[in-house]
Design a protein around this motif. Structure first.
Motif, PDB file in Angstrom:
ATOM      1  N   ALA A   1      62.155-116.884 100.215  1.00 60.28           N
ATOM      2  CA  ALA A   1      61.723-115.608 100.783  1.00 60.28           C
ATOM      3  C   ALA A   1      60.332-115.218 100.292  1.00 60.28           C
ATOM      4  CB  ALA A   1      62.735-114.520 100.433  1.00 60.28           C
ATOM      5  N   ALA A   2      60.085-115.333  98.994  1.00 62.25           N
ATOM      6  CA  ALA A   2      58.793-114.935  98.437  1.00 62.25           C
ATOM      7  C   ALA A   2      57.664-115.833  98.924  1.00 62.25           C
ATOM      8  CB  ALA A   2      58.857-114.947  96.914  1.00 62.25           C
ATOM      9  N   ASN A   3      57.893-117.139  98.959  1.00 60.94           N
ATOM     10  CA  ASN A   3      56.858-118.061  99.420  1.00 60.94           C
ATOM     11  C   ASN A   3      56.518-117.835 100.892  1.00 60.94           C
ATOM     12  OD1 ASN A   3      56.670-119.223  96.891  1.00 60.94           O
ATOM     13  ND2 ASN A   3      57.993-120.944  97.403  1.00 60.94           N
ATOM     14  N   PHE A   4      57.540-117.581 101.700  1.00 65.27           N
ATOM     15  CA  PHE A   4      57.290-117.351 103.118  1.00 65.27           C
ATOM     16  C   PHE A   4      56.613-116.000 103.328  1.00 65.27           C
ATOM     17  CE2 PHE A   4      58.244-116.485 107.558  1.00 65.27           C
ATOM     18  CZ  PHE A   4      57.906-117.690 108.136  1.00 65.27           C
ATOM     19  N   ALA A   5      56.986-115.001 102.534  1.00 66.98           N
ATOM     20  CA  ALA A   5      56.389-113.670 102.659  1.00 66.98           C
ATOM     21  C   ALA A   5      54.911-113.668 102.266  1.00 66.98           C
ATOM     22  CB  ALA A   5      57.166-112.665 101.807  1.00 66.98           C
ATOM     23  N   LYS A   6      54.505-114.596 101.374  1.00 66.34           N
ATOM     24  CA  LYS A   6      53.079-114.702 101.012  1.00 66.34           C
ATOM     25  C   LYS A   6      52.230-115.037 102.225  1.00 66.34           C
ATOM     26  CE  LYS A   6      53.732-116.446  96.356  1.00 66.34           C
ATOM     27  NZ  LYS A   6      53.649-117.661  95.532  1.00 66.34           N
TER      28      LYS A   6
ATOM     29  N   GLU B   1      71.860-122.143  94.407  1.00 68.67           N
ATOM     30  CA  GLU B   1      71.006-122.006  93.228  1.00 68.67           C
ATOM     31  C   GLU B   1      70.415-120.601  93.263  1.00 68.67           C
ATOM     32  OE1 GLU B   1      70.133-124.214  90.724  1.00 68.67           O
ATOM     33  OE2 GLU B   1      71.610-125.628  91.468  1.00 68.67           O
ATOM     34  N   VAL B   2      70.520-119.885  92.184  1.00 72.75           N
ATOM     35  CA  VAL B   2      70.104-118.485  92.150  1.00 72.75           C
ATOM     36  C   VAL B   2      68.602-118.313  92.370  1.00 72.75           C
ATOM     37  CG1 VAL B   2      69.736-118.249  89.664  1.00 72.75           C
ATOM     38  CG2 VAL B   2      70.575-116.305  90.967  1.00 72.75           C
ATOM     39  N   ILE B   3      67.820-119.343  92.142  1.00 68.91           N
ATOM     40  CA  ILE B   3      66.367-119.226  92.273  1.00 68.91           C
ATOM     41  C   ILE B   3      65.886-119.624  93.669  1.00 68.91           C
ATOM     42  CG2 ILE B   3      64.193-120.167  91.401  1.00 68.91           C
ATOM     43  CD1 ILE B   3      65.488-120.384  88.689  1.00 68.91           C
ATOM     44  N   ASN B   4      66.607-120.479  94.368  1.00 64.35           N
ATOM     45  CA  ASN B   4      66.120-121.036  95.628  1.00 64.35           C
ATOM     46  C   ASN B   4      65.912-119.997  96.727  1.00 64.35           C
ATOM     47  OD1 ASN B   4      66.035-123.529  94.461  1.00 64.35           O
ATOM     48  ND2 ASN B   4      67.810-124.341  95.524  1.00 64.35           N
TER      49      ASN B   4
ATOM     50  N   LEU C   1      60.535-120.738 108.662  1.00 63.32           N
ATOM     51  CA  LEU C   1      61.358-120.188 107.581  1.00 63.32           C
ATOM     52  C   LEU C   1      62.629-121.005 107.409  1.00 63.32           C
ATOM     53  CD1 LEU C   1      62.070-118.000 105.484  1.00 63.32           C
ATOM     54  CD2 LEU C   1      62.978-116.623 107.367  1.00 63.32           C
ATOM     55  N   ARG C   2      63.249-121.366 108.502  1.00 65.16           N
ATOM     56  CA  ARG C   2      64.474-122.170 108.422  1.00 65.16           C
ATOM     57  C   ARG C   2      64.197-123.555 107.823  1.00 65.16           C
ATOM     58  NH1 ARG C   2      65.772-119.072 113.216  1.00 65.16           N
ATOM     59  NH2 ARG C   2      67.723-117.975 112.803  1.00 65.16           N
ATOM     60  N   LYS C   3      63.059-124.161 108.187  1.00 65.68           N
ATOM     61  CA  LYS C   3      62.691-125.465 107.624  1.00 65.68           C
ATOM     62  C   LYS C   3      62.451-125.358 106.123  1.00 65.68           C
ATOM     63  CE  LYS C   3      60.581-127.508 111.715  1.00 65.68           C
ATOM     64  NZ  LYS C   3      59.309-127.912 112.352  1.00 65.68           N
TER      65      LYS C   3
ATOM     66  N   LYS D   1      54.779-110.138 107.739  1.00 65.10           N
ATOM     67  CA  LYS D   1      55.802-109.498 108.557  1.00 65.10           C
ATOM     68  C   LYS D   1      57.191-109.638 107.938  1.00 65.10           C
ATOM     69  CE  LYS D   1      53.189-110.233 112.750  1.00 65.10           C
ATOM     70  NZ  LYS D   1      53.073-111.031 113.966  1.00 65.10           N
ATOM     71  N   LEU D   2      57.389-110.657 107.115  1.00 64.40           N
ATOM     72  CA  LEU D   2      58.665-110.826 106.416  1.00 64.40           C
ATOM     73  C   LEU D   2      58.600-110.010 105.137  1.00 64.40           C
ATOM     74  CD1 LEU D   2      61.379-112.550 106.506  1.00 64.40           C
ATOM     75  CD2 LEU D   2      60.309-113.849 104.687  1.00 64.40           C
ATOM     76  N   VAL D   3      59.476-109.034 105.021  1.00 68.57           N
ATOM     77  CA  VAL D   3      59.480-108.142 103.865  1.00 68.57           C
ATOM     78  C   VAL D   3      60.832-108.239 103.170  1.00 68.57           C
ATOM     79  CG1 VAL D   3      59.265-105.738 103.109  1.00 68.57           C
ATOM     80  CG2 VAL D   3      57.910-106.565 105.042  1.00 68.57           C
ATOM     81  N   VAL D   4      60.804-108.574 101.891  1.00 65.20           N
ATOM     82  CA  VAL D   4      62.041-108.635 101.106  1.00 65.20           C
ATOM     83  C   VAL D   4      62.487-107.208 100.833  1.00 65.20           C
ATOM     84  CG1 VAL D   4      63.083-109.367  98.946  1.00 65.20           C
ATOM     85  CG2 VAL D   4      61.396-110.833 100.064  1.00 65.20           C
ATOM     86  N   LYS D   5      63.721-106.899 101.229  1.00 65.39           N
ATOM     87  CA  LYS D   5      64.255-105.547 101.051  1.00 65.39           C
ATOM     88  C   LYS D   5      65.118-105.450  99.793  1.00 65.39           C
ATOM     89  CE  LYS D   5      64.954-104.098 105.837  1.00 65.39           C
ATOM     90  NZ  LYS D   5      66.040-103.806 106.777  1.00 65.39           N
ATOM     91  N   ALA D   6      66.108-106.315  99.724  1.00 70.42           N
ATOM     92  CA  ALA D   6      67.085-106.266  98.631  1.00 70.42           C
ATOM     93  C   ALA D   6      67.879-107.557  98.669  1.00 70.42           C
ATOM     94  CB  ALA D   6      68.007-105.056  98.794  1.00 70.42           C
ATOM     95  N   GLY D   7      68.963-107.596  97.915  1.00 71.09           N
ATOM     96  CA  GLY D   7      69.814-108.768  97.926  1.00 71.09           C
ATOM     97  C   GLY D   7      70.856-108.715  96.844  1.00 71.09           C
ATOM     98  N   TYR D   8      71.430-109.864  96.581  1.00 67.07           N
ATOM     99  CA  TYR D   8      72.460-110.002  95.552  1.00 67.07           C
ATOM    100  C   TYR D   8      72.139-111.233  94.721  1.00 67.07           C
ATOM    101  CZ  TYR D   8      75.074-106.729  98.443  1.00 67.07           C
ATOM    102  OH  TYR D   8      75.449-105.630  99.148  1.00 67.07           O
TER     103      TYR D   8
END
Length: 160
Positions: free
Chosen positions: A91-96, A83-86, A39-41, A100-107
């Protein structure tokens, strides 16, 4: 953790969050160390940052950065980028690949966003893709003109 170390973490995070346009908060419970490194990479490749932070420290840092409206519970990992899209894309690409990685919320642009909004931003094309689409649109008339002139040349040659 010492109070001085906590204050340093809060200051560093609040400065980072204040300069970003997107912060994605995910649940990472169950991810292995090697998966977190992947994920960090992936984040580094998109000029995004990833960090696990205690909820109390993250709440203070987010509040200092002018971001409110999201309640932090359980285990959270923060992904942010200029960048607002990055960050949503990372997160979405890694969650696919890792459920186990679940996007909860954000800003997004300092406004609270739910998982659906973050997913919608993740589906938007990136800057490079948009520039490519724009270039293709601008080149289409010239390409069509080239095909037309070539067809006219072939027709003239066939007549002669």
């Amino acid at each position: 953790m010492l109070k001085s170390k906590k204050a340093e973490v809060i200051e560093q995070l609040s400065n980072s969050f204040a300069e970003t346009t997107a912060v994605v908060i995910c649940d990472y419970k169950g991810l292995t160390v090697s998966e977190l490194e992947e994920l960090r990479k992936a984040a580094r490749a998109k000029d995004a940052s990833v960090q696990v932070v205690k909820n109390t420290l993250a709440n203070i840092a987010l509040e200092k950065a002018g971001m409110t409206g999201v309640e932090l519970k359980d285990t959270n990992i923060f992904i942010w980028s200029n960048e607002v899209i990055n960050a949503p894309k990372v997160a979405a690409n890694f969650a696919k690949d890792n459920e186990k990685l679940v996007v909860k919320a954000g800003y997004l642009d300092k406004e609270a966003a739910d998982a659906a909004q973050i997913d919608a931003y993740a589906k938007l094309p990136g800057r490079e893709e948009l520039l490519g689409m724009l270039a293709a649109t601008w080149m289409a008339p010239l390409t069509n003109l080239g095909f037309g002139l070539d067809a006219l040349r072939q027709k003239k040659e066939a007549e002669a």
